[in-house]
Design a protein around this motif. Sequence first.
Motif, short mmCIF file in Angstrom:
data_model
loop_
_atom_site.label_atom_id
_atom_site.label_comp_id
_atom_site.label_asym_id
_atom_site.label_seq_id
_atom_site.Cartn_x
_atom_site.Cartn_y
_atom_site.Cartn_z
N ASN A 116 -0.68 -8.89 3.32
CA ASN A 116 0.19 -7.82 2.73
C ASN A 116 1.42 -7.54 3.60
OD1 ASN A 116 -0.38 -5.68 4.89
ND2 ASN A 116 -2.46 -6.19 4.12
N GLY A 122 2.36 -2.53 10.66
CA GLY A 122 1.06 -2.52 11.25
C GLY A 122 0.36 -3.66 11.37
N ASP A 123 -0.74 -3.93 11.67
CA ASP A 123 -1.66 -4.98 11.46
C ASP A 123 -2.95 -4.34 10.84
OD1 ASP A 123 -2.98 -7.42 11.79
OD2 ASP A 123 -3.26 -7.38 13.94
N ILE A 124 -2.70 -4.75 9.31
CA ILE A 124 -3.68 -4.13 8.46
C ILE A 124 -4.20 -5.60 7.73
CG2 ILE A 124 -4.04 -2.83 6.30
CD1 ILE A 124 -1.69 -1.12 7.48
N SER A 177 -6.52 -6.33 4.41
CA SER A 177 -6.88 -5.81 3.20
C SER A 177 -7.59 -6.80 2.30
CB SER A 177 -5.58 -5.41 2.12
OG SER A 177 -4.93 -6.44 2.07
N PHE A 197 -8.45 -1.15 2.99
CA PHE A 197 -7.48 -1.53 4.15
C PHE A 197 -8.05 -1.10 5.42
CE2 PHE A 197 -5.34 -0.64 -0.08
CZ PHE A 197 -4.16 -1.46 -0.07
N ILE A 198 -7.94 -1.99 6.21
CA ILE A 198 -8.26 -1.60 7.70
C ILE A 198 -7.15 -1.98 8.77
CG2 ILE A 198 -10.00 -2.37 9.42
CD1 ILE A 198 -11.92 -3.02 7.16
N ARG A 199 -6.71 -1.08 9.42
CA ARG A 199 -5.97 -1.23 10.49
C ARG A 199 -6.38 -1.71 11.87
NH1 ARG A 199 -0.29 1.99 11.35
NH2 ARG A 199 0.33 0.77 12.92
N ASP A 225 -4.61 -2.97 14.72
CA ASP A 225 -3.94 -3.07 15.93
C ASP A 225 -4.18 -1.99 16.74
OD1 ASP A 225 -2.46 -1.23 14.11
OD2 ASP A 225 -0.59 -2.18 14.39
#
Length: 493
Positions: free
Chosen positions: A138, A142-144, A146, A489-491, A493
């Motif tokens: 995506n 940020g660092d996500i 998905s 969705f998982i952040r 960073d």
Amino acid sequence: MTIAQPRHLLDGSHRRMFIGGAWVEAASGQTMETRNPANGVVIATVPRAGKKDIERAVAAARNAFDGPWSRFKPHERQKLLLRIAELFERHWEEICVSDTTDMGLPIARARGNANRVLGMLRYYAGMATALHGQTIDNSLPGDIVSYTRKEPIGVVGAIIPWNAPTAASVWKIGPALATGCTVVLKPSEEAPLTPLLIAELMAEAGVPDGVVNIVTGTGTEAGAPLAEHMGVDKIVFTGSTATGQSIVRASAGNLKRVSLELGGKSPVIVCTDADLERAVPVAAMSVFANSGQICIAGSRLFVARQIHDEFVARLAAYAAGLRIGNGIDPETEIGPLISPRQLQRVEGYLRAGSEEGARLVVGGTRLSQGALAAGNFVAPTVFAGVSDTMRIAREEIFGPVISALPFDTLDEVVRRANDTPYGLAAGVFTRDLATAHQLSRRLQAGSVWVNTYHAIDPAVPFGGYKMSGYGREGGTDHLDEYLNTKGVFIRID
């Protein structure tokens, strides 16, 4: 689980329905009869379920979905489906006798369905371990990370017709088990016995209590409450277009997902270069199989004018030679219609065909001589001189009636074939590859068969266009009908 009733009987005894792993009566205590359409004999009584019974079944299905069934791994669901397939194979003759006695299907045809039904169960078993989401790159800041998950939709309400109890039951229950859903199945009141036998086999295979529930009753008293129920997440239905429209309206309460396989008035096109030795019997049995009581019946037979008369003469000779009788006789090719009511309906169309000017070539009568007297038998019928506007060419008859119509050009026949509110199936007979591809592309139908008919494979999607419904049964599309897709969705960073 202990089976609390004897193995399936067809001797007039009483059967109970299956809810939450138990054999139970209707809350009202009411029952209804099911009769052998070949002779009118009562072969069993079953509970006449109502709204309270539907509520009980949906609650059982919900408890199972939220309970131990939700912890079954894909490989465990796969093993369960394979055990079910083994039991079906071991008891196949019993299943065939049940279908034949309850709804009239010739037992030779029932036996011939083994590869299809067992193939469906084993296909769903294979697919149980092949359901997965995907990771997605995506462009979010940020660092996500998905990804998507495929999750079972929940409680499925399944309503099936009487013309194919075994296959219809498996087509509904199989994908539900593969995906981790639970099921409340309402069979037709005309043929409820095989689904009850299937419940016995599934319990014997180790299906957890409440995962599969079979509720017997009428469409109004049991089917409608199931379609309306706020605790049902999806309805799958096979039957008439009018009932399908009612189900869509009933589903609006909680916007439940709906899959519909509805009516048809399928065209079969015979081109000038067709192999008549192959085309005549296949075109005939596209309608006469199961006494015409099949949604995909190729009942509008378009024949190139140059060969029309010869083809119709051959078709009539073939129809006249078919053996008609009680389906339990292995030699029987055409069995009875399901009920006196259906017999009256078909007889009405036979009268309408003659009254509107069609020429009766063969058949056209009820058969009531000798052993056929107490049954619902109609001779395989062919009308010629049919116009596109006649009722027999426009409306679904659900009986062994073919309307033969000549055509001159491919453009003309495509236009006429598509001039129907339905779009379930179509057939083409030609030796020319280009013609086969062109017609397959231009015909508005969910399935097109070339130089064959009734070919249904578990891996190939089946369903309709237009008022023949929506949703698909078979293939990966079928499993998707029982799944929700969740985005995650998982952040990190």
